[in-house]
Design a protein around this motif. Structure first.
Motif, PDB file in Angstrom:
ATOM      1  N   LEU A  23       0.450  -1.182   0.297  1.00  0.00           N
ATOM      2  CA  LEU A  23       0.027  -0.117   0.158  1.00  0.00           C
ATOM      3  C   LEU A  23       0.632   1.735   0.241  1.00  0.00           C
ATOM      4  CD1 LEU A  23      -3.184  -0.954   2.796  1.00  0.00           C
ATOM      5  CD2 LEU A  23      -2.795  -0.189   0.224  1.00  0.00           C
ATOM      6  N   ASN A  24       0.487   2.292  -0.499  1.00  0.00           N
ATOM      7  CA  ASN A  24       0.938   3.312  -0.237  1.00  0.00           C
ATOM      8  C   ASN A  24       0.020   4.337   0.022  1.00  0.00           C
ATOM      9  OD1 ASN A  24       2.597   6.378  -0.817  1.00  0.00           O
ATOM     10  ND2 ASN A  24       3.007   5.326  -3.663  1.00  0.00           N
ATOM     11  N   ARG A  70      -0.152   9.297  -5.549  1.00  0.00           N
ATOM     12  CA  ARG A  70      -0.275   8.184  -5.696  1.00  0.00           C
ATOM     13  C   ARG A  70       0.024   7.568  -4.946  1.00  0.00           C
ATOM     14  NH1 ARG A  70       4.893  10.957  -4.977  1.00  0.00           N
ATOM     15  NH2 ARG A  70       5.661  10.566  -2.676  1.00  0.00           N
ATOM     16  N   ASP A  72      -2.845   5.288  -2.405  1.00  0.00           N
ATOM     17  CA  ASP A  72      -4.028   4.014  -1.910  1.00  0.00           C
ATOM     18  C   ASP A  72      -4.935   4.165  -1.286  1.00  0.00           C
ATOM     19  OD1 ASP A  72      -3.102   2.426  -4.670  1.00  0.00           O
ATOM     20  OD2 ASP A  72      -1.488   1.509  -2.808  1.00  0.00           O
ATOM     21  N   LEU A  73      -4.965   4.719   0.011  1.00  0.00           N
ATOM     22  CA  LEU A  73      -4.879   5.961   0.682  1.00  0.00           C
ATOM     23  C   LEU A  73      -4.959   6.724   1.642  1.00  0.00           C
ATOM     24  CD1 LEU A  73      -7.003   3.950   3.314  1.00  0.00           C
ATOM     25  CD2 LEU A  73      -5.257   2.983   4.557  1.00  0.00           C
ATOM     26  N   ASN A  95      -6.824  12.428  -7.712  1.00  0.00           N
ATOM     27  CA  ASN A  95      -6.649  11.038  -7.245  1.00  0.00           C
ATOM     28  C   ASN A  95      -8.307  10.253  -7.276  1.00  0.00           C
ATOM     29  OD1 ASN A  95      -6.073   8.377  -6.628  1.00  0.00           O
ATOM     30  ND2 ASN A  95      -4.634   8.762  -5.279  1.00  0.00           N
ATOM     31  N   GLU A  97      -9.316   7.631  -6.549  1.00  0.00           N
ATOM     32  CA  GLU A  97      -9.540   6.959  -5.252  1.00  0.00           C
ATOM     33  C   GLU A  97      -9.517   6.859  -3.823  1.00  0.00           C
ATOM     34  OE1 GLU A  97     -10.240   3.434  -6.750  1.00  0.00           O
ATOM     35  OE2 GLU A  97      -9.956   4.757  -8.828  1.00  0.00           O
ATOM     36  N   GLY A 104     -10.387   4.965  -0.172  1.00  0.00           N
ATOM     37  CA  GLY A 104      -8.939   5.533  -0.398  1.00  0.00           C
ATOM     38  C   GLY A 104      -9.120   6.434   0.693  1.00  0.00           C
ATOM     39  N   LEU A 157      -8.181  -2.682   0.512  1.00  0.00           N
ATOM     40  CA  LEU A 157      -7.553  -1.850  -0.189  1.00  0.00           C
ATOM     41  C   LEU A 157      -6.655  -2.808  -0.773  1.00  0.00           C
ATOM     42  CD1 LEU A 157      -7.685   1.697   0.695  1.00  0.00           C
ATOM     43  CD2 LEU A 157      -8.744   0.668  -0.545  1.00  0.00           C
ATOM     44  N   ALA A 158      -6.067  -4.325   0.080  1.00  0.00           N
ATOM     45  CA  ALA A 158      -5.002  -4.624  -0.578  1.00  0.00           C
ATOM     46  C   ALA A 158      -5.718  -6.399   0.079  1.00  0.00           C
ATOM     47  CB  ALA A 158      -3.572  -4.153   0.423  1.00  0.00           C
TER      48      ALA A 158
END
Length: 301
Positions: A23-24, A70, A72-73, A95, A97, A104, A157-158
């Motif tokens: 995760l980013n 960048r 994801d969360l 973004n 998301e 996110g 998310l992952a």
């Protein structure tokens, strides 16, 4: 031979991203970066602020916009704490998301009830949050609820990392529960103490410990102490019952030092969030440190 080479390349291309996937995470405040790191140590985590910054006021710098782009969360406090800068970051990042209403974007304050919500707020009241006091990360009872919710969101998310995230959450929860038992013992010694404070940064923990913030150096929330207000504080009868003055590292401590000279009350300047270094490297460490310093204060007065 060529077909085997192509097949091997395709397999490598398909497998490698999954093996390296992480995760980013963009965290608005250090406490959420620390919690995210506890749940997913392999995550790429960017933290927007430090313990020496007022989280209400942050510049929407290009580097932060790029980090949100960048991500994801995005993990933030919410409850209008970042209202002056987070919306700009979200908009400029483009973004999809991590926009409002998307999985996110995670607000810690939405996971638990907050103290002191207001039905009506206007500018005359100062920096008051209608949702309630947002500094919930120092609440020993609320944090496990927030951690569980964040672990669930990260797993959503992952999904390939869900079991690992849940295992780390359970480990974090065991450690937190053990620490909380120790904090309860300390609370018995601190209960009934009274403090002069500046803003509500520590109020959740103080309330949990039974320590009462009897006087605020701020004339209104978010407004710096004025000379006239400090004069009123000095004349306040409750000042005689106070055990000390508590301010956060990101605040100007000169008003507290002035009051200390006038009243002989000791001043504690403590981080209101994690610093990444001992003795306040993690959130449990931070609470340990604050309680220990409050205990030393009560021994000196």
């Amino acid at each position: 031979m060529v077909s085997r080479t192509l097949f091997a390349g395709l397999v490598l291309a398909l497998v490698t991203p999954v093996a390296q996937a992480s995760l980013n995470v963009f965290a608005c405040e250090p406490e959420w970066g620390d919690l995210a790191r506890s749940l997913a140590p392999e995550a790429d985590i960017t933290v927007a602020t430090t313990a020496w910054q007022d989280p209400h006021y942050v510049e929407a710098r290009p580097s932060l916009i790029a980090a949100v782009r960048r991500a994801d969360l995005v993990v933030c406090t919410g409850a209008s704490l970042e209202v002056g800068w987070l919306p700009a970051l979200l908009q400029k990042s483009a973004n999809r998301e991590v926009q409002e209403g998307e999985p996110g974007l995670f607000y810690a304050a939405e996971q638990v009830p907050l103290h002191q919500p207001h039905d009506h707020v206007d500018r005359s009241m100062g920096d008051v949050h209608p949702e309630g006091d947002p500094h919930v990360h120092l609440d020993p009872e609320a944090m496990p609820v927030i951690a569980e919710a964040l672990a669930s969101r990260m797993g959503q998310l992952a999904p390939e990392s869900t079991s690992d995230i849940q295992r780390r959450y359970l480990s974090w929860r065991v450690d937190w529960n053990l620490r909380r038992d120790q904090w309860r013992e300390a609370a018995q010694r601190l209960e009934g103490r009274e403090l002069v404070v500046q803003h509500t940064s520590f109020n959740y923990l103080l309330r949990w410990l039974g320590v009462e913030p009897v006087i605020d150096l701020e004339p209104k929330p978010g407004l710096p102490p004025s000379a006239s207000h400090l004069s009123k504080v000095l004349a306040n009868d409750r000042l005689d019952q106070a055990d000390g003055i508590l301010v956060a590292t990101y605040q100007d401590d000169r008003p507290a030092q002035w009051l200390s000279k006038q009243s002989a009350l000791p001043v504690l300047v403590l981080p209101a969030t994690v610093t990444g270094e001992a003795p306040t490297q993690t959130l449990p460490d931070l609470i340990d440190h604050i309680i220990r310093q409050l205990g030393n204060l009560s021994n000196d007065t």
